[in-house]
Design a protein around this motif. Structure first.
Motif, PDB file in Angstrom:
ATOM      1  N   ILE A  10      -8.601   7.977  -0.783  1.00 61.23           N
ATOM      2  CA  ILE A  10      -8.272   6.740  -0.077  1.00 61.23           C
ATOM      3  C   ILE A  10      -8.991   5.567  -0.735  1.00 61.23           C
ATOM      4  CG2 ILE A  10      -8.588   5.485   2.106  1.00 61.23           C
ATOM      5  CD1 ILE A  10      -7.927   8.148   3.541  1.00 61.23           C
ATOM      6  N   GLU A  11     -10.220   5.797  -1.197  1.00 59.74           N
ATOM      7  CA  GLU A  11     -10.972   4.731  -1.872  1.00 59.74           C
ATOM      8  C   GLU A  11     -10.262   4.289  -3.149  1.00 59.74           C
ATOM      9  OE1 GLU A  11     -12.384   7.563  -0.667  1.00 59.74           O
ATOM     10  OE2 GLU A  11     -13.540   6.667   0.962  1.00 59.74           O
ATOM     11  N   GLU A  12      -9.752   5.245  -3.923  1.00 61.18           N
ATOM     12  CA  GLU A  12      -9.016   4.902  -5.144  1.00 61.18           C
ATOM     13  C   GLU A  12      -7.747   4.112  -4.814  1.00 61.18           C
ATOM     14  OE1 GLU A  12     -10.283   8.643  -8.027  1.00 61.18           O
ATOM     15  OE2 GLU A  12      -8.640   8.912  -6.586  1.00 61.18           O
ATOM     16  N   LEU A  13      -7.065   4.519  -3.773  1.00 59.19           N
ATOM     17  CA  LEU A  13      -5.869   3.810  -3.329  1.00 59.19           C
ATOM     18  C   LEU A  13      -6.233   2.379  -2.920  1.00 59.19           C
ATOM     19  CD1 LEU A  13      -2.876   3.616  -2.395  1.00 59.19           C
ATOM     20  CD2 LEU A  13      -3.605   4.657  -0.243  1.00 59.19           C
ATOM     21  N   CYS A  14      -7.278   2.235  -2.127  1.00 64.69           N
ATOM     22  CA  CYS A  14      -7.711   0.912  -1.673  1.00 64.69           C
ATOM     23  C   CYS A  14      -8.119   0.029  -2.848  1.00 64.69           C
ATOM     24  CB  CYS A  14      -8.862   1.035  -0.678  1.00 64.69           C
ATOM     25  SG  CYS A  14      -8.354   1.751   0.908  1.00 64.69           S
ATOM     26  N   ASP A  15      -8.833   0.610  -3.808  1.00 61.86           N
ATOM     27  CA  ASP A  15      -9.233  -0.160  -4.996  1.00 61.86           C
ATOM     28  C   ASP A  15      -8.014  -0.657  -5.760  1.00 61.86           C
ATOM     29  OD1 ASP A  15     -11.917   0.158  -4.447  1.00 61.86           O
ATOM     30  OD2 ASP A  15     -12.215   1.787  -5.915  1.00 61.86           O
ATOM     31  N   GLU A  16      -7.025   0.222  -5.923  1.00 65.77           N
ATOM     32  CA  GLU A  16      -5.829  -0.167  -6.682  1.00 65.77           C
ATOM     33  C   GLU A  16      -5.039  -1.261  -5.961  1.00 65.77           C
ATOM     34  OE1 GLU A  16      -2.015   1.755  -8.946  1.00 65.77           O
ATOM     35  OE2 GLU A  16      -3.841   2.943  -8.703  1.00 65.77           O
ATOM     36  N   VAL A  17      -4.999  -1.186  -4.644  1.00 64.53           N
ATOM     37  CA  VAL A  17      -4.242  -2.169  -3.867  1.00 64.53           C
ATOM     38  C   VAL A  17      -5.059  -3.446  -3.643  1.00 64.53           C
ATOM     39  CG1 VAL A  17      -3.132  -2.565  -1.625  1.00 64.53           C
ATOM     40  CG2 VAL A  17      -2.867  -0.378  -2.746  1.00 64.53           C
ATOM     41  N   MET A  68       0.822  -1.186   0.000  1.00 69.22           N
ATOM     42  CA  MET A  68       0.000   0.000   0.000  1.00 69.22           C
ATOM     43  C   MET A  68       0.873   1.259   0.000  1.00 69.22           C
ATOM     44  SD  MET A  68      -3.364   0.881   2.279  1.00 69.22           S
ATOM     45  CE  MET A  68      -3.603  -0.812   2.594  1.00 69.22           C
ATOM     46  N   THR A  69       1.988   1.191   0.723  1.00 72.76           N
ATOM     47  CA  THR A  69       2.885   2.344   0.790  1.00 72.76           C
ATOM     48  C   THR A  69       3.464   2.667  -0.579  1.00 72.76           C
ATOM     49  OG1 THR A  69       3.400   1.989   3.115  1.00 72.76           O
ATOM     50  CG2 THR A  69       5.003   3.222   1.842  1.00 72.76           C
ATOM     51  N   SER A  70       3.925   1.659  -1.301  1.00 74.80           N
ATOM     52  CA  SER A  70       4.533   1.935  -2.607  1.00 74.80           C
ATOM     53  C   SER A  70       3.524   2.540  -3.571  1.00 74.80           C
ATOM     54  CB  SER A  70       5.169   0.676  -3.192  1.00 74.80           C
ATOM     55  OG  SER A  70       4.213  -0.315  -3.411  1.00 74.80           O
ATOM     56  N   VAL A  71       2.277   2.070  -3.534  1.00 75.86           N
ATOM     57  CA  VAL A  71       1.241   2.620  -4.421  1.00 75.86           C
ATOM     58  C   VAL A  71       0.895   4.048  -3.997  1.00 75.86           C
ATOM     59  CG1 VAL A  71      -1.146   2.374  -5.223  1.00 75.86           C
ATOM     60  CG2 VAL A  71       0.325   0.360  -5.028  1.00 75.86           C
ATOM     61  N   SER A  72       0.785   4.293  -2.698  1.00 76.93           N
ATOM     62  CA  SER A  72       0.472   5.656  -2.244  1.00 76.93           C
ATOM     63  C   SER A  72       1.593   6.624  -2.606  1.00 76.93           C
ATOM     64  CB  SER A  72       0.170   5.687  -0.746  1.00 76.93           C
ATOM     65  OG  SER A  72       1.315   5.356  -0.001  1.00 76.93           O
ATOM     66  N   ARG A  73       2.835   6.158  -2.568  1.00 72.87           N
ATOM     67  CA  ARG A  73       3.960   7.006  -2.967  1.00 72.87           C
ATOM     68  C   ARG A  73       3.903   7.310  -4.462  1.00 72.87           C
ATOM     69  NH1 ARG A  73       8.856   4.231   0.621  1.00 72.87           N
ATOM     70  NH2 ARG A  73       8.147   5.125   2.591  1.00 72.87           N
ATOM     71  N   ARG A  74       3.634   6.277  -5.254  1.00 72.28           N
ATOM     72  CA  ARG A  74       3.548   6.471  -6.705  1.00 72.28           C
ATOM     73  C   ARG A  74       2.425   7.441  -7.059  1.00 72.28           C
ATOM     74  NH1 ARG A  74       0.275   4.039 -10.030  1.00 72.28           N
ATOM     75  NH2 ARG A  74      -0.050   2.220  -8.722  1.00 72.28           N
ATOM     76  N   LEU A  75       1.252   7.240  -6.462  1.00 70.52           N
ATOM     77  CA  LEU A  75       0.117   8.122  -6.756  1.00 70.52           C
ATOM     78  C   LEU A  75       0.401   9.556  -6.321  1.00 70.52           C
ATOM     79  CD1 LEU A  75      -2.885   5.799  -5.792  1.00 70.52           C
ATOM     80  CD2 LEU A  75      -2.200   6.527  -8.097  1.00 70.52           C
ATOM     81  N   THR A  76       1.038   9.718  -5.161  1.00 71.00           N
ATOM     82  CA  THR A  76       1.372  11.062  -4.684  1.00 71.00           C
ATOM     83  C   THR A  76       2.390  11.715  -5.593  1.00 71.00           C
ATOM     84  OG1 THR A  76       0.894  10.400  -2.409  1.00 71.00           O
ATOM     85  CG2 THR A  76       2.198  12.404  -2.709  1.00 71.00           C
ATOM     86  N   ALA A  77       3.388  10.951  -6.035  1.00 71.95           N
ATOM     87  CA  ALA A  77       4.400  11.493  -6.945  1.00 71.95           C
ATOM     88  C   ALA A  77       3.759  11.925  -8.263  1.00 71.95           C
ATOM     89  CB  ALA A  77       5.490  10.453  -7.198  1.00 71.95           C
ATOM     90  N   GLN A  78       2.767  11.146  -8.743  1.00 68.77           N
ATOM     91  CA  GLN A  78       2.123  11.451 -10.021  1.00 68.77           C
ATOM     92  C   GLN A  78       1.063  12.540  -9.912  1.00 68.77           C
ATOM     93  OE1 GLN A  78       0.529   7.618 -11.100  1.00 68.77           O
ATOM     94  NE2 GLN A  78       2.473   6.881 -11.918  1.00 68.77           N
ATOM     95  N   LYS A  79       0.237  12.478  -8.859  1.00 74.03           N
ATOM     96  CA  LYS A  79      -0.949  13.326  -8.788  1.00 74.03           C
ATOM     97  C   LYS A  79      -0.988  14.294  -7.615  1.00 74.03           C
ATOM     98  CE  LYS A  79      -3.809   9.555 -10.632  1.00 74.03           C
ATOM     99  NZ  LYS A  79      -5.066   8.819 -10.449  1.00 74.03           N
ATOM    100  N   GLY A  80      -0.108  14.121  -6.654  1.00 70.40           N
ATOM    101  CA  GLY A  80      -0.203  14.904  -5.432  1.00 70.40           C
ATOM    102  C   GLY A  80      -1.212  14.265  -4.489  1.00 70.40           C
TER     103      GLY A  80
END
Length: 190
Positions: free
Chosen positions: A19-26, A1-13
């Motif tokens: 959080i729902e989008e993050l959870c869906d992706e993970v 979950m951390t690696s995906v949240s880092r990637r999304l933050t780096a790409q989109k801020g």
């Protein structure tokens, strides 16, 4: 979950995803997310500072005091073990630094956490070595360690390709010891 949240933050801020989008992706539920993290910021930073501090303190205190010259060795060995457990790919590290660059408040939070860890570690060293928390030796050991960590972090961040954090950190400590080993006579100031 951390690696995906880092990637999304780096790409989109941080504001660019929920959080729902993050959870869906993970592939986890929102409830599972909140079992591990309080906020998106916590997911990006990726650690439970309280639990990490308790584990680190227990491991450090379990080591027998062998005098000031080896305190930094004990700390460095435990830090390397800790970071080794957190090792990710080069892309994950790049995403973390990109997220910090994109979101200055994350950097501020990370720095604030570092200052608190520095204070806690100084108290821990002082306790193990049976000296007051304001003992200059306890403070010096921790300041040296955190300086080495910052320097190694900067080197890892700027290196292209795979890197060995442990080697960078131990090489930095060897260089510091070399510099401090041969004191230069001081001139008296008028």
């Amino acid at each position: 979950m951390t690696s995906v949240s880092r990637r999304l933050t780096a790409q989109k801020g941080l504001a660019g995803f929920t959080i729902e989008e993050l959870c869906d992706e993970v592939g986890v539920s929102r409830r599972t997310f909140f079992n591990y993290f309080r906020t998106k910021e916590d997911a990006v930073i990726g650690a439970d500072p309280e639990a990490d501090s308790q584990v680190f303190a227990g491991q450090f205190m379990a080591r027998e005091s062998r005098g000031w010259p080896v305190v930094i060795d004990d700390l460095l060995e435990l830090v390397i073990q800790h970071f080794g457990a957190l090792e990710g790919t080069v892309h994950e590290h790049a995403d973390f630094f990109a997220a910090l660059d994109r979101e200055p408040r994350l950097l501020q939070r990370f720095i604030g956490m570092s200052k608190e860890r520095e204070r806690q570690m100084t108290a821990l060293v002082a306790e193990r070595e049976s000296v007051p928390a304001d003992d200059p030796r306890a403070q010096a050991v921790v300041h040296i360690l955190f300086g080495l960590l910052r320097s190694a972090g900067d080197r890892v961040h700027t290196l292209a390709g795979p890197h060995d954090f442990a080697s960078i950190l131990t090489d930095s400590l060897s260089a510091a010891r070399l510099v401090m080993a041969d004191p230069t006579p001081r001139k008296a100031h008028p």
